[in-house]
Design a protein around this motif. Structure first.
Motif, PDB file in Angstrom:
ATOM      1  N   LEU A 177      36.448 -31.136  30.850  1.00  0.00           N
ATOM      2  CA  LEU A 177      36.726 -29.704  30.744  1.00  0.00           C
ATOM      3  C   LEU A 177      38.051 -29.454  30.028  1.00  0.00           C
ATOM      4  O   LEU A 177      38.185 -28.499  29.267  1.00  0.00           O
ATOM      5  N   PHE A 178      39.012 -30.319  30.286  1.00  0.00           N
ATOM      6  CA  PHE A 178      40.326 -30.179  29.650  1.00  0.00           C
ATOM      7  C   PHE A 178      40.192 -30.192  28.135  1.00  0.00           C
ATOM      8  O   PHE A 178      40.842 -29.430  27.424  1.00  0.00           O
ATOM      9  N   ARG A 179      39.316 -31.070  27.651  1.00  0.00           N
ATOM     10  CA  ARG A 179      39.157 -31.159  26.203  1.00  0.00           C
ATOM     11  C   ARG A 179      38.155 -30.166  25.674  1.00  0.00           C
ATOM     12  O   ARG A 179      37.932 -30.111  24.482  1.00  0.00           O
ATOM     13  N   GLY A 180      37.498 -29.430  26.568  1.00  0.00           N
ATOM     14  CA  GLY A 180      36.532 -28.448  26.110  1.00  0.00           C
ATOM     15  C   GLY A 180      35.150 -29.020  25.922  1.00  0.00           C
ATOM     16  O   GLY A 180      34.383 -28.531  25.105  1.00  0.00           O
ATOM     17  N   CYS A 229      31.574 -27.379  24.718  1.00  0.00           N
ATOM     18  CA  CYS A 229      31.128 -26.235  25.505  1.00  0.00           C
ATOM     19  C   CYS A 229      32.243 -25.213  25.524  1.00  0.00           C
ATOM     20  O   CYS A 229      33.412 -25.574  25.605  1.00  0.00           O
ATOM     21  N   TYR A 275      34.016 -22.579  27.617  1.00  0.00           N
ATOM     22  CA  TYR A 275      34.112 -22.164  29.005  1.00  0.00           C
ATOM     23  C   TYR A 275      34.687 -20.769  29.108  1.00  0.00           C
ATOM     24  O   TYR A 275      35.368 -20.288  28.208  1.00  0.00           O
ATOM     25  N   LEU A 315      38.207 -22.231  33.056  1.00  0.00           N
ATOM     26  CA  LEU A 315      39.279 -23.034  32.492  1.00  0.00           C
ATOM     27  C   LEU A 315      40.482 -23.093  33.412  1.00  0.00           C
ATOM     28  O   LEU A 315      41.080 -24.143  33.627  1.00  0.00           O
ATOM     29  N   PHE A 316      40.818 -21.946  33.971  1.00  0.00           N
ATOM     30  CA  PHE A 316      42.010 -21.880  34.792  1.00  0.00           C
ATOM     31  C   PHE A 316      41.881 -22.766  36.018  1.00  0.00           C
ATOM     32  O   PHE A 316      42.717 -23.637  36.290  1.00  0.00           O
ATOM     33  N   THR A 364      41.759 -26.461  35.234  1.00  0.00           N
ATOM     34  CA  THR A 364      43.032 -27.103  34.942  1.00  0.00           C
ATOM     35  C   THR A 364      43.857 -27.319  36.187  1.00  0.00           C
ATOM     36  O   THR A 364      44.486 -28.365  36.363  1.00  0.00           O
ATOM     37  N   LEU A 365      43.843 -26.330  37.073  1.00  0.00           N
ATOM     38  CA  LEU A 365      44.602 -26.511  38.314  1.00  0.00           C
ATOM     39  C   LEU A 365      44.110 -27.722  39.089  1.00  0.00           C
ATOM     40  O   LEU A 365      44.887 -28.574  39.524  1.00  0.00           O
ATOM     41  N   THR A 406      45.065 -31.019  37.487  1.00  0.00           N
ATOM     42  CA  THR A 406      46.448 -31.403  37.730  1.00  0.00           C
ATOM     43  C   THR A 406      46.624 -31.982  39.122  1.00  0.00           C
ATOM     44  O   THR A 406      47.258 -33.018  39.309  1.00  0.00           O
TER      45      THR A 406
END
Lengths: 550, 294
Positions: free
Chosen positions: A392-395, A408, A410, A415-416, A419-420, A423
């Motif tokens: 997902l980080f790379r899309g 894809c 998103y 995305l938000f 990413t959380l 991390t």
């Protein structure tokens, strides 16, 4: 017989000392030919003081001449007398040579050939052709040897003559007595199987437990073995006979070792001593585990752990250990009783005692197994989540249909949150990985110990003791082939060979007669094991084959 | 056929190879390369237009600088999280109003995103951030400060490099994720969970919501868009300058080079452009295919 082996057979003449002249032979032959219808006779003569034999072929009407045959002759043992000195003669190719081959009839009758891929005739390819023909004749008269066995009819004309008449009577009595014994055993087994198949035992928890506990598994193996033994028919062929004998001998040895163990356990107060050792040992293990967890909760090996997660995990596992110790202390008064009754099971065999030990080890280290499962599941979840969120980080996204990674677009909230979470998982990875590593190592130690126990139980179950004992004491019974030794090679007389049985090698014996069904072996190769460890899948390294009656 | 050097006047040369002609195979006549076209279709850049577009890049750079300014203020303790939170909320409401105002009638019909969906998104953001902020705060406790700064710098650089400057409205995954990762790293250095929450909300505002508003402005109010870019740049330089003078100087240098120098370089280098086109190019479809899409 002649059609089957493809060589001509005739009946020899009898052994006679060279005192009489040739004239007495004529009448002797005529008398003999009233009984035996053969055309040709071979006369064998030995001169006093010489080793070699000379022989001539006599037709019925005494139109002799040295014929070209090969001959075989039986040789008697010193103790026994055989009526009728019959022999056979085989004819081939009209050569000038006669070769005598001696063999010990009793050994050949008792032995069992184990054919290997390359036949006997192949190992003499460079030999002169007459020897090759001789070997070929020997090989083609194999059916003759096969048919020459001890008969099993009610009227026995051949017997265990080497051991004397008394031994043969005992053997016959035992054989007769074994039939009702087998019937009794079969009935007992039927009752036991009926008990085991009662509906109440087929409920899910009991069935699951009984498939996991190795004592129950061992019990079912032994039941299968007894079932093989208890069939009232005699063994159909050599393989079945060897199998039955192996099972019987291994059960007897197992029970003997078990009784020995019992005798050692129940004298001199060994059981109370063991019981008194057990609870402090469990306490000691728990203390060591607690120390380990305290070390992990600090800064182990200088690694930087996330303090909050560390504390959470460490406290959780400490509470588990605390529960476990309370349980052990609760059980402490009953341990001696359990050990006493458990030791009784050794009378069923050493393999049962070992299985019981393995089960007890599994029960006492159940908390280590629990810790391992928790750690592994947590780690597996984390790794899975991390890999998905990295995509997902790379899309990108994993396309399940095409089994590949696609791009894809998103939404903002996806995305938000993604990413959380990414991390968080990334920074918590070292902590989880360390706990997972420690508990996996502990679990591997326990699994190794249990694996050693299981391997020894399987060794007891499947090692062919009877076959190995037979190979050591009576090697002629398991034959790989024959070998020839020259007894007398004088020119002018017939070549005199001794045919001896070539016994099987010990390793081939073990390999052929090993019970094939009950081994347990590692399930994965090393590479697959390492990959599973890395990803965090649960590992059950030993796979057990299900029992199948061959 | 022998090598006949002299062109046959009787038979004109044709550019085909399937016919036997009295010329060698590699013969060319005076019409050679007449279909060659040089530099066809290149755009002539005008300096100030390029500067205006490059302003957007400078604007994004300044956004990052403003974010770092906020962080610096919070770390010094000059800015309380509550202040930041209320300011962010106010900005969000203002921005949302502006966004709705700038959306024309036709566009709002084709984009059926209701107010309720927006409220739902906002609720999800806030609840998640608030719920995770204690966890996020402890994430980088055991990591050294230099590592944290280095990671944040790398991530912000990645954000700037992968930002979709041409179409910022659906935010690019890598750029947004990198910016959020950097903000989490920086926010976890602050003392207190509320600080973390405030920082993250600010990051969301600056990196996720602001480009949407800019996109609207660029489409519908281009002059104001330019003014806004200039304003942001000045604010960035000023904010950074109030904390670190060196940072302000660096930022202004970067802005000048990106906004003024690079377009100059682009326009100047256009003279050296030398593309050749000819019948060997790939065929391009010049029709408008959108009539096939319903």
């Amino acid at each position: 017989m002649q059609a089957q082996s493809g060589v001509e057979l005739t009946v020899l003449g009898s052994w006679s000392l060279p005192k009489e002249g040739q004239e007495g032979i004529e009448s002797f032959l005529r008398d003999l030919s009233t009984i035996f219808p053969q055309e040709r006779w071979l006369q064998i003569r030995r001169q006093m003081g010489k080793m070699g034999f000379t022989c001539e072929v006599l037709k019925r009407h005494q139109s002799g001449g040295a014929a070209q045959e090969k001959a075989k002759k039986k040789k008697k043992e010193e103790e026994e007398k055989e009526e009728g000195e019959d022999g056979e003669e085989e004819e081939e190719d009209e050569d000038e040579k006669v070769i005598f081959v001696h063999y010990e009839q009793r050994k050949v009758m008792l032995s069992q050939i184990h054919p290997i891929d390359s036949g006997e005739t192949d190992d003499k390819t460079g030999a002169p052709p007459e020897l090759k023909q001789m070997f070929q004749t020997v090989a083609s008269s194999q059916p003759l040897f096969f048919m020459d066995k001890y008969d099993d009819g009610p009227l026995k004309s051949t017997h265990w003559q080497s051991d004397g008449r008394e031994a043969s009577i005992l053997v016959e009595l035992l054989k007769q007595a074994s039939v009702p014994l087998c019937l009794l055993l079969g009935w007992l087994l039927g009752v036991w199987t009926w008990i085991c198949n009662i509906r109440v035992f087929s409920l899910f928890p009991l069935r699951f437990l009984s498939s996991k506990l190795s004592t129950c598994v061992q019990l079912s193996y032994r039941t299968e073995h007894m079932r093989t033994l208890s069939s009232p028919k005699a063994a159909a062929d050599h393989t079945h006979f060897m199998r039955k004998a192996n099972i019987l001998v291994s059960i007897l040895v197992d029970v003997a070792l078990g009784v020995l163990l019992m005798w050692w356990l129940y004298r001199d107060d060994h059981i109370p001593m063991l019981a008194n050792m057990l609870v402090p040992a469990a306490d000691h293990v728990a203390t060591k585990l607690e120390e380990l967890l305290q070390w992990l909760m600090g800064a182990p090996a200088g690694l930087k752990m996330n303090r909050a997660l560390d504390q959470v995990l460490g406290r959780f596992f400490l509470y588990h250990i605390h529960l476990w110790i309370s349980y052990i202390h609760l059980m402490a008064p009953f341990i001696e009783g359990i050990l006493w009754y458990g030791g009784l099971s050794a009378c069923l065999g050493l393999s049962f005692a070992l299985s019981l030990l393995s089960d007890m080890v599994a029960l006492f280290t159940f908390h280590i197994y629990c810790f391992y499962v928790y750690g592994a599941r947590l780690y597996c979840l984390k790794i899975y989540g991390l890999s998905s969120l990295w995509r997902l980080f790379r899309g990108k996204k994993w396309n399940v249909l095409r089994q590949r990674v696609d791009s894809c677009s998103y939404d903002l909230d996806q995305l938000f949150i993604g990413t959380l979470l990414f991390t968080i998982l990334l920074f918590l990875l070292p902590t989880t990985a360390l706990y997972y590593l420690v508990f996996t190592l502990l679990r591997m130690v326990v699994v190794l110990f249990q694996g050693v126990l299981h391997l020894s139980v399987d060794f007891i179950n499947s090692f062919p003791l009877f076959a190995v004992g037979l190979r050591v004491t009576r090697p002629y019974r398991l034959a790989e082939g024959v070998k020839f030794r020259v007894l007398c090679e004088e020119p002018g007389t017939a070549l005199h060979l001794l045919m001896e049985i070539n016994p099987l090698k010990c390793s081939t014996v073990v390999q052929t007669y090993r019970s094939p069904t009950y081994s347990c072996y590692p399930r994965d190769s090393w590479a697959a094991l390492v990959k599973k460890l890395f990803v965090g899948e649960l590992i059950y390294p030993w796979r057990r084959k299900t029992t199948k009656a061959d | 056929m022998g090598p006949d050097g002299a062109p046959g006047q009787a038979v004109p040369w044709r550019k085909v190879l399937w016919e036997r002609q009295p010329f060698p195979d590699n013969y060319v006549d005076h019409r050679f390369l007449e279909e060659l076209r040089r530099n066809e279709g290149i755009r002539q850049y005008r300096y100030w237009a390029v500067v205006k577009e490059a302003g957007f890049v400078g604007q994004q750079l300044s956004c990052v600088a403003i974010f770092i300014t906020f962080w610096l203020y919070m770390e010094e303790g000059l800015l309380t999280p509550e202040t930041l939170l209320w300011t962010s909320l106010l900005c969000v409401l203002l921005g949302y109003g502006l966004h709705q105002a700038l959306t024309s009638q036709t566009e709002s019909c084709s984009e059926p995103r209701t107010r309720l969906a927006d409220l739902q998104s906002a609720a999800i953001f806030l609840s998640f951030t608030f719920g995770f902020s204690p966890v996020l705060k402890t994430l980088t406790e055991s990591v050294s400060t230099d590592t944290v700064y280095a990671m944040s710098a790398v991530m912000l650089l990645a954000h700037l490099l992968s930002f979709p400057y041409s179409q910022p409205s659906p935010p690019g995954s890598l750029s947004l994720n990198a910016a959020l990762f950097a903000s989490v790293c920086l926010a976890s250095r602050l003392p207190g969970a509320l600080h973390t929450f405030a920082m993250l909300s600010c990051a969301l505002l600056v990196f996720a919501l602001w480009p949407c508003l800019l996109q609207r402005m660029r489409e519908n109010a281009p002059h104001q868009f330019t003014g806004m870019c200039v304003g942001v740049c000045i604010a960035g330089v000023g904010g950074l300058g109030s904390q670190t003078l060196g940072g302000a100087v660096l930022l202004s240098l970067a802005l000048v080079s990106v906004t003024l120098l690079c377009p100059l370089l682009l326009v100047w280098l256009q003279r050296h452009k030398d593309n050749i086109h000819g019948p060997w190019d790939e065929a391009e479809i010049h029709e408008d295919l959108s009539r096939f899409l319903h």
